[in-house]
Motif scaffolding. Sequence first.
Motif, PDB file in Angstrom:
ATOM      1  N   LEU A 211       0.828  -1.207   0.000  1.00 37.17           N
ATOM      2  CA  LEU A 211       0.000   0.000   0.000  1.00 37.17           C
ATOM      3  C   LEU A 211       0.866   1.263   0.000  1.00 37.17           C
ATOM      4  CD1 LEU A 211      -2.812  -1.028   2.521  1.00 37.17           C
ATOM      5  CD2 LEU A 211      -2.930  -0.974   0.020  1.00 37.17           C
ATOM      6  N   PHE A 212       1.969   1.226   0.761  1.00 38.17           N
ATOM      7  CA  PHE A 212       2.882   2.375   0.796  1.00 38.17           C
ATOM      8  C   PHE A 212       3.520   2.616  -0.572  1.00 38.17           C
ATOM      9  CE2 PHE A 212       7.349   3.719   1.141  1.00 38.17           C
ATOM     10  CZ  PHE A 212       7.171   5.006   1.652  1.00 38.17           C
ATOM     11  N   THR A 213       4.023   1.549  -1.199  1.00 38.80           N
ATOM     12  CA  THR A 213       4.705   1.713  -2.491  1.00 38.80           C
ATOM     13  C   THR A 213       3.740   2.179  -3.571  1.00 38.80           C
ATOM     14  OG1 THR A 213       4.402  -0.665  -2.949  1.00 38.80           O
ATOM     15  CG2 THR A 213       6.512   0.018  -2.008  1.00 38.80           C
ATOM     16  N   TYR A 214       2.532   1.628  -3.589  1.00 29.89           N
ATOM     17  CA  TYR A 214       1.579   2.046  -4.614  1.00 29.89           C
ATOM     18  C   TYR A 214       1.062   3.462  -4.368  1.00 29.89           C
ATOM     19  CZ  TYR A 214       1.510  -2.456  -6.960  1.00 29.89           C
ATOM     20  OH  TYR A 214       1.878  -3.557  -7.678  1.00 29.89           O
ATOM     21  N   THR A 215       1.010   3.872  -3.117  1.00 30.41           N
ATOM     22  CA  THR A 215       0.672   5.268  -2.823  1.00 30.41           C
ATOM     23  C   THR A 215       1.744   6.197  -3.369  1.00 30.41           C
ATOM     24  OG1 THR A 215      -0.515   4.629  -0.813  1.00 30.41           O
ATOM     25  CG2 THR A 215       0.161   6.933  -0.989  1.00 30.41           C
ATOM     26  N   ARG A 216       3.011   5.828  -3.168  1.00 29.27           N
ATOM     27  CA  ARG A 216       4.120   6.624  -3.708  1.00 29.27           C
ATOM     28  C   ARG A 216       4.079   6.642  -5.236  1.00 29.27           C
ATOM     29  NH1 ARG A 216       6.410  10.356  -1.726  1.00 29.27           N
ATOM     30  NH2 ARG A 216       8.341   9.935  -2.877  1.00 29.27           N
ATOM     31  N   ILE A 217       3.784   5.498  -5.839  1.00 28.08           N
ATOM     32  CA  ILE A 217       3.683   5.437  -7.303  1.00 28.08           C
ATOM     33  C   ILE A 217       2.566   6.340  -7.796  1.00 28.08           C
ATOM     34  CG2 ILE A 217       3.033   3.929  -9.234  1.00 28.08           C
ATOM     35  CD1 ILE A 217       4.502   1.654  -7.771  1.00 28.08           C
ATOM     36  N   LEU A 218       1.432   6.305  -7.096  1.00 33.02           N
ATOM     37  CA  LEU A 218       0.288   7.144  -7.478  1.00 33.02           C
ATOM     38  C   LEU A 218       0.641   8.628  -7.405  1.00 33.02           C
ATOM     39  CD1 LEU A 218      -2.729   7.229  -8.245  1.00 33.02           C
ATOM     40  CD2 LEU A 218      -3.240   7.290  -5.784  1.00 33.02           C
ATOM     41  N   ILE A 219       1.336   9.024  -6.355  1.00 34.54           N
ATOM     42  CA  ILE A 219       1.722  10.425  -6.189  1.00 34.54           C
ATOM     43  C   ILE A 219       2.688  10.862  -7.287  1.00 34.54           C
ATOM     44  CG2 ILE A 219       2.945  12.052  -4.690  1.00 34.54           C
ATOM     45  CD1 ILE A 219       1.856  10.447  -2.298  1.00 34.54           C
ATOM     46  N   ILE A 220       3.726  10.039  -7.525  1.00 32.33           N
ATOM     47  CA  ILE A 220       4.721  10.361  -8.559  1.00 32.33           C
ATOM     48  C   ILE A 220       4.067  10.390  -9.939  1.00 32.33           C
ATOM     49  CG2 ILE A 220       6.817   9.568  -9.709  1.00 32.33           C
ATOM     50  CD1 ILE A 220       7.343  10.709  -6.957  1.00 32.33           C
ATOM     51  N   SER A 221       3.198   9.427 -10.210  1.00 28.74           N
ATOM     52  CA  SER A 221       2.544   9.352 -11.520  1.00 28.74           C
ATOM     53  C   SER A 221       1.651  10.564 -11.759  1.00 28.74           C
ATOM     54  CB  SER A 221       1.714   8.065 -11.625  1.00 28.74           C
ATOM     55  OG  SER A 221       2.528   6.930 -11.455  1.00 28.74           O
ATOM     56  N   TYR A 222       0.954  10.984 -10.713  1.00 29.03           N
ATOM     57  CA  TYR A 222       0.051  12.136 -10.834  1.00 29.03           C
ATOM     58  C   TYR A 222       0.816  13.406 -11.198  1.00 29.03           C
ATOM     59  CZ  TYR A 222      -3.414  15.659  -9.545  1.00 29.03           C
ATOM     60  OH  TYR A 222      -4.289  16.716  -9.555  1.00 29.03           O
ATOM     61  N   ARG A 223       2.046  13.500 -10.697  1.00 27.32           N
ATOM     62  CA  ARG A 223       2.872  14.684 -10.960  1.00 27.32           C
ATOM     63  C   ARG A 223       3.653  14.577 -12.268  1.00 27.32           C
ATOM     64  NH1 ARG A 223       5.591  15.126  -4.898  1.00 27.32           N
ATOM     65  NH2 ARG A 223       3.690  15.771  -3.772  1.00 27.32           N
ATOM     66  N   SER A 224       3.621  13.418 -12.906  1.00 25.74           N
ATOM     67  CA  SER A 224       4.448  13.188 -14.090  1.00 25.74           C
ATOM     68  C   SER A 224       3.619  13.290 -15.364  1.00 25.74           C
ATOM     69  CB  SER A 224       5.117  11.812 -13.988  1.00 25.74           C
ATOM     70  OG  SER A 224       5.895  11.720 -12.814  1.00 25.74           O
ATOM     71  N   SER A 225       4.241  12.871 -16.456  1.00 29.17           N
ATOM     72  CA  SER A 225       3.593  12.962 -17.766  1.00 29.17           C
ATOM     73  C   SER A 225       2.536  11.874 -17.926  1.00 29.17           C
ATOM     74  CB  SER A 225       4.646  12.805 -18.866  1.00 29.17           C
ATOM     75  OG  SER A 225       5.221  11.515 -18.807  1.00 29.17           O
ATOM     76  N   SER A 226       1.734  12.012 -18.971  1.00 31.44           N
ATOM     77  CA  SER A 226       0.690  11.025 -19.260  1.00 31.44           C
ATOM     78  C   SER A 226       1.300   9.663 -19.598  1.00 31.44           C
ATOM     79  CB  SER A 226      -0.179  11.506 -20.419  1.00 31.44           C
ATOM     80  OG  SER A 226       0.610  11.727 -21.584  1.00 31.44           O
ATOM     81  N   GLU A 227       2.504   9.666 -20.168  1.00 38.65           N
ATOM     82  CA  GLU A 227       3.184   8.407 -20.497  1.00 38.65           C
ATOM     83  C   GLU A 227       3.527   7.634 -19.231  1.00 38.65           C
ATOM     84  OE1 GLU A 227       4.936   5.317 -22.550  1.00 38.65           O
ATOM     85  OE2 GLU A 227       3.638   6.927 -23.266  1.00 38.65           O
ATOM     86  N   VAL A 228       3.997   8.340 -18.208  1.00 41.58           N
ATOM     87  CA  VAL A 228       4.322   7.692 -16.932  1.00 41.58           C
ATOM     88  C   VAL A 228       3.052   7.160 -16.284  1.00 41.58           C
ATOM     89  CG1 VAL A 228       5.214   8.073 -14.595  1.00 41.58           C
ATOM     90  CG2 VAL A 228       6.379   9.100 -16.566  1.00 41.58           C
ATOM     91  N   ARG A 229       1.972   7.941 -16.343  1.00 47.79           N
ATOM     92  CA  ARG A 229       0.700   7.493 -15.769  1.00 47.79           C
ATOM     93  C   ARG A 229       0.177   6.260 -16.496  1.00 47.79           C
ATOM     94  NH1 ARG A 229      -0.229  13.158 -15.433  1.00 47.79           N
ATOM     95  NH2 ARG A 229      -1.450  13.151 -17.372  1.00 47.79           N
ATOM     96  N   ARG A 230       0.337   6.242 -17.805  1.00 45.85           N
ATOM     97  CA  ARG A 230      -0.109   5.081 -18.580  1.00 45.85           C
ATOM     98  C   ARG A 230       0.688   3.835 -18.213  1.00 45.85           C
ATOM     99  NH1 ARG A 230       1.397   2.057 -22.481  1.00 45.85           N
ATOM    100  NH2 ARG A 230       3.352   3.203 -22.707  1.00 45.85           N
ATOM    101  N   LYS A 231       2.017   3.986 -18.096  1.00 43.89           N
ATOM    102  CA  LYS A 231       2.875   2.865 -17.722  1.00 43.89           C
ATOM    103  C   LYS A 231       2.522   2.349 -16.331  1.00 43.89           C
ATOM    104  CE  LYS A 231       7.710   1.638 -16.810  1.00 43.89           C
ATOM    105  NZ  LYS A 231       9.106   2.142 -16.734  1.00 43.89           N
ATOM    106  N   ALA A 232       2.281   3.261 -15.399  1.00 42.35           N
ATOM    107  CA  ALA A 232       1.933   2.867 -14.034  1.00 42.35           C
ATOM    108  C   ALA A 232       0.627   2.090 -14.004  1.00 42.35           C
ATOM    109  CB  ALA A 232       1.842   4.107 -13.144  1.00 42.35           C
ATOM    110  N   ALA A 233      -0.377   2.590 -14.733  1.00 42.71           N
ATOM    111  CA  ALA A 233      -1.674   1.917 -14.759  1.00 42.71           C
ATOM    112  C   ALA A 233      -1.572   0.547 -15.407  1.00 42.71           C
ATOM    113  CB  ALA A 233      -2.692   2.780 -15.500  1.00 42.71           C
TER     114      ALA A 233
END
Length: 314
Positions: A211-233
């Motif tokens: 839960l901690f790691t995915y929360t961090r991923i969500l925060i970083i992805s939200y602040r990053s480009s759409s490509e990073v968000r797509r990769k994360a999802a």
Amino acid sequence: MDDELNLTYITLGGHVEVEKYRYLYFVIMFTVYILIICSNSTIVYLIWIHQNLHEPMYIFIAALLVNSVLFSTAIYPKLLIDFLSEKQIISYSACLLQFQFFYSLGGSEFLLLAAMAYDRYVSICKPLQYAAIMRKTTVSIILVFAWILPAFQVAVAAALDAREKICAFILNGIFCNNTVYKLQCVISGARLIRDMIIFLNVAVLPVLFILFTYTRILIISYRSSSEVRRKAAQTCLPHLIVLINFSCLSVYDVIIIELESDFPKIVRFIMTLQIILYHPLFNPIIYGLKMKEISKHLKRLVCPARMNYVNTDN
């Protein structure tokens, strides 16, 4: 002789009308077991033979699917034998051995999911350091740790339980899970503390870490480009679905020992089957369909002529 038999053998009393439906149960569960072995093994085979899948993320997926096969093999063969037997019995020592495999491999599932979450965290949040952090040696150590730690802790618990005196000889289940404790004459406070520590180590802490790691991923992805968000999802969503699915089944398994008297036998039978049926089949479907690279190789394996035709047109 009867007393000696009672001290040695346990009756599995969780079956529902097995005399009437034994062959139907057997055919269904045998088919499911074959599907589990074939589906999981197919994905593992694809990861094994394709060089572009020799990355930590796919190696952890392969380990998770191997774990599902081992988990099922600890349960299904005995279950299939019971369906065709006049009496559904198991020796107490064999019951504890099944208990050992069931919970050690269940703990490995959580630790492997935690390893996958960490791999995604490094890949998305620290991409420049990924190669240095997720080396082959690191991946190997994580895999060994994920299988050895739960196995050792549960083995100690099972060995101590083997020394406990039992006063009941009918287990309200179809295999040996934590309902084994209902057989013991006394449930000591020390045993409860020991089991809570094991549960904390192999389930609670890995889930909190995930839960901690995915929360961090969500925060970083939200602040990053759409490509990073797509990769994360694309890469994180399948892991989260598997985690939620397995966690819900695990919660049921933990609380059933306290609530078993409140559940009708048929409901308990169906819910117990879900633990061993749904999850091992669910994993390869999720990873085979949702992971783009695996899905591509799977389609090529199933429909090679069609894929070659598409590639030729392109």
